[in-house]
Design a protein around this motif. Structure first.
Motif, PDB file in Angstrom:
ATOM      1  N   ASN A   1      15.405  40.435  44.029  1.00 17.97           N
ATOM      2  CA  ASN A   1      14.838  39.093  44.078  1.00 17.97           C
ATOM      3  C   ASN A   1      13.626  38.978  43.157  1.00 17.97           C
ATOM      4  O   ASN A   1      12.589  38.441  43.546  1.00 17.97           O
ATOM      5  CB  ASN A   1      14.403  38.786  45.516  1.00 17.97           C
TER       6      ASN A   1
ATOM      7  N   THR B   1       7.680  26.272  48.750  1.00 12.81           N
ATOM      8  CA  THR B   1       8.786  26.868  48.001  1.00 12.81           C
ATOM      9  C   THR B   1      10.025  27.141  48.848  1.00 12.81           C
ATOM     10  O   THR B   1      11.114  27.343  48.299  1.00 12.81           O
ATOM     11  CB  THR B   1       8.354  28.204  47.364  1.00 12.81           C
TER      12      THR B   1
ATOM     13  N   GLU C   1       7.466  34.316  41.703  1.00 11.67           N
ATOM     14  CA  GLU C   1       6.899  33.090  42.267  1.00 11.67           C
ATOM     15  C   GLU C   1       5.757  33.411  43.216  1.00 11.67           C
ATOM     16  O   GLU C   1       4.704  32.758  43.197  1.00 11.67           O
ATOM     17  CB  GLU C   1       7.975  32.280  42.997  1.00 11.67           C
TER      18      GLU C   1
ATOM     19  N   ASP D   1      12.925  37.162  40.539  1.00  8.24           N
ATOM     20  CA  ASP D   1      12.453  35.822  40.164  1.00  8.24           C
ATOM     21  C   ASP D   1      11.581  35.225  41.269  1.00  8.24           C
ATOM     22  O   ASP D   1      10.507  34.678  40.997  1.00  8.24           O
ATOM     23  CB  ASP D   1      13.626  34.890  39.877  1.00  8.24           C
ATOM     24  N   LYS D   2      12.035  35.344  42.504  1.00  3.85           N
ATOM     25  CA  LYS D   2      11.239  34.825  43.613  1.00  3.85           C
ATOM     26  C   LYS D   2      10.007  35.693  43.843  1.00  3.85           C
ATOM     27  O   LYS D   2       8.955  35.203  44.284  1.00  3.85           O
ATOM     28  CB  LYS D   2      12.087  34.725  44.876  1.00  3.85           C
TER      29      LYS D   2
ATOM     30  N   ASP E   1      16.272  33.649  50.125  1.00  2.00           N
ATOM     31  CA  ASP E   1      14.957  33.030  50.096  1.00  2.00           C
ATOM     32  C   ASP E   1      13.938  33.832  50.893  1.00  2.00           C
ATOM     33  O   ASP E   1      13.037  33.280  51.522  1.00  2.00           O
ATOM     34  CB  ASP E   1      15.035  31.599  50.642  1.00  2.00           C
TER      35      ASP E   1
ATOM     36  N   ILE F   1      10.362  29.865  50.402  1.00  2.00           N
ATOM     37  CA  ILE F   1      10.515  31.328  50.354  1.00  2.00           C
ATOM     38  C   ILE F   1       9.727  31.957  51.508  1.00  2.00           C
ATOM     39  O   ILE F   1       8.510  31.801  51.588  1.00  2.00           O
ATOM     40  CB  ILE F   1      10.022  31.895  49.007  1.00  2.00           C
TER      41      ILE F   1
ATOM     42  N   THR G   1       5.080  29.211  51.538  1.00  2.40           N
ATOM     43  CA  THR G   1       6.412  29.084  52.141  1.00  2.40           C
ATOM     44  C   THR G   1       6.784  27.621  52.329  1.00  2.40           C
ATOM     45  O   THR G   1       7.940  27.226  52.076  1.00  2.40           O
ATOM     46  CB  THR G   1       6.468  29.828  53.483  1.00  2.40           C
TER      47      THR G   1
END
Length: 455
Positions: free
Chosen positions: A329, A67, A335, A331-332, A40, A69, A64
């Motif tokens: 990472n 999410t 985001e 996909d994140k 994350d 993240i 943050t």
């Protein structure tokens, strides 16, 4: 030193360092470990302009929290960040998941396989509303394969900013579509109109995206080009010579003191402090000039980039987000990218910091938002028109071998543009003639021609 006429492909691609449009602030380190991200956590490498600095706090307090993240930012001055990005992405080291890249680098990086395409994410993430991104921005961040490789954080063109009160005091009227000759006449008449005020501020600081950015738009509209469609170098042409002499003479005669070391930041300060009456530069400057607390807020008028032989001459530029292909990472990373380029983020900036600080120039909806229109009324429509009229594939009067308005879209331009800018800056400083500067510049450009002839 001179650019060698031949380079290995990797060496050519890695030559991606230079100076563009951001104000030069001191760099800072705020995270990013050396082993790359995961889980994350994301590592983001970005330029240190004011809007990016604001992004850090808003990311922590909103993205943050929403999410989970964590985003570790590495924030560096423009020259340094370009060097760091080119090293990490060229080697596909994967230390950084996301980086700020411009519409100059993204097509080149995509061609080399260094970026993760975003079409799949855009298709699934309908809330992002890709069609709302202004078409020139979408096109400039698309690779040769037709795939999307970047999302803009903000976009800009260039226009002429001027002091309405000074023009009124002197009985001058800015035309709806000024020519460079008219601008030069205004500059001469305005000199010393108020407290040693100079007529105009123009960048003279060396850098392929500092002095070369505005100067190249003057070259385009006066009929010149760096290369013709057959890759013949044309820096010794009468048209290029006319534009360069015009630019150098204008800034030497009616421009700011220390012009040879003045870039975006210095001209912004001069305009804000009332030391100059006109400034031709990035449309993004208007938000800072019209911000609360600015001494010149409400005193400025805006006109299109001056022209001569072309219908328009404004440049096209964006600081955009690119995702490294080697990221673990992605996909994140999307985001974060989709949030930082979203309507939601613009609303957040408008509500918490002020609508003149919104990273605009990328979404059509921004220019339909009544809150933004109310605060940016003096410049928002002119900015949108400048962006939409920009012609990166056809910026002059003749066909071009590579896209770009204020740059030539090839990897070698980082070195070539910077070296030529150093010669022009020396002419602005009075250390050599424009003829001498262009003779050296032509020799540098001919080395590039040798490598591209027949392509």
């Amino acid at each position: 030193m001179p650019i060698p006429s031949r380079r290995r492909p990797r060496a050519i691609a890695v030559a991606a360092a230079g100076t563009l449009l951001a104000p030069l602030l001191s760099g800072c380190w705020t995270g990013a470990g050396g082993a790359g991200s995961g889980g994350d956590s994301l590592n983001v490498l970005m330029v240190n302009n004011p809007q990016m600095v604001e992004l850090q706090k808003l990311t922590r307090d909103h993205f943050t929290k929403e999410t989970g993240i964590t985003v570790n930012f590495t924030v560096l001055p423009e020259n340094d960040v370009r060097d760091r990005i080119s090293q990490d992405f060229a080697n596909q080291a994967g230390q950084y998941d996301v980086a700020t890249l411009s519409n100059y680098e993204i097509p080149i990086y995509a061609r080399n396989g260094w970026l993760h395409e975003m079409d799949g994410y855009v298709a699934e993430d309908t809330a992002f509303d890709q069609e709302d991104i202004l078409e020139p921005m979408r096109q400039s961040l698309t690779g040769d394969d037709g795939k999307l490789y970047g999302q803009p954080f903000y976009g800009e063109s260039s226009f002429l900013m001027y002091r309405k009160d000074i023009f009124e005091k002197l009985g001058l009227t800015m035309p709806e579509k000024p020519t460079w000759e008219q601008v030069a006449d205004f500059a001469a008449r305005i000199d010393d109109a108020e407290n040693d005020m100079k007529g105009i501020c123009l960048r003279g600081l060396p850098g392929w995206g500092e002095s070369m950015a505005p100067l190249t738009t003057v070259v385009n509209t006066m009929g010149g080009t760096w290369f013709d469609e057959d890759w013949n170098a044309r820096l010794d042409s009468p048209e290029f010579e006319k534009a360069a002499k015009f630019y150098v003479d204008l800034v030497r005669s009616h421009g700011q003191s220390g012009a040879a070391q003045s870039g975006f930041a210095e001209c912004l300060n001069n305009m804000t402090q009332g030391k100059t009456a006109m400034w031709y530069d990035a449309t993004s400057a208007a938000g800072q000039l019209e911000a609360d607390g600015s001494p010149v807020k409400g005193k400025l008028g805006y006109a299109p980039a001056p022209v001569e032989k072309t219908e328009s001459s404004g440049w096209l530029y964006t600081w955009a987000w690119g995702i490294q292909n080697a990221s673990r990472n992605t996909d994140k990373a999307w985001e974060f990218v989709s949030w930082a380029s979203s309507k939601e983020y613009e609303q957040l900036v408008g509500d918490q910091i002020g609508w003149s600080n919104v990273p605009a120039g990328k979404r059509a909806s921004t220019y339909e938002n009544p809150d933004y229109i109310a605060e940016a009324a003096s410049f928002q429509e002119m900015t949108r028109e400048a962006i939409e009229q920009a012609r990166p594939t056809d910026p002059g009067v003749q066909p071009r071998p590579a896209p770009g308005i204020q740059f030539v879209g090839i990897p070698e331009f980082t070195d070539l543009g910077t070296e030529v800018s150093q010669e022009i800056s020396a002419a602005i400083a009075g250390r050599q003639s424009v003829d001498s500067a262009l003779k050296k510049a032509q020799e540098l450009a001919e080395q590039i021609s040798e490598d591209y002839e027949g392509r």
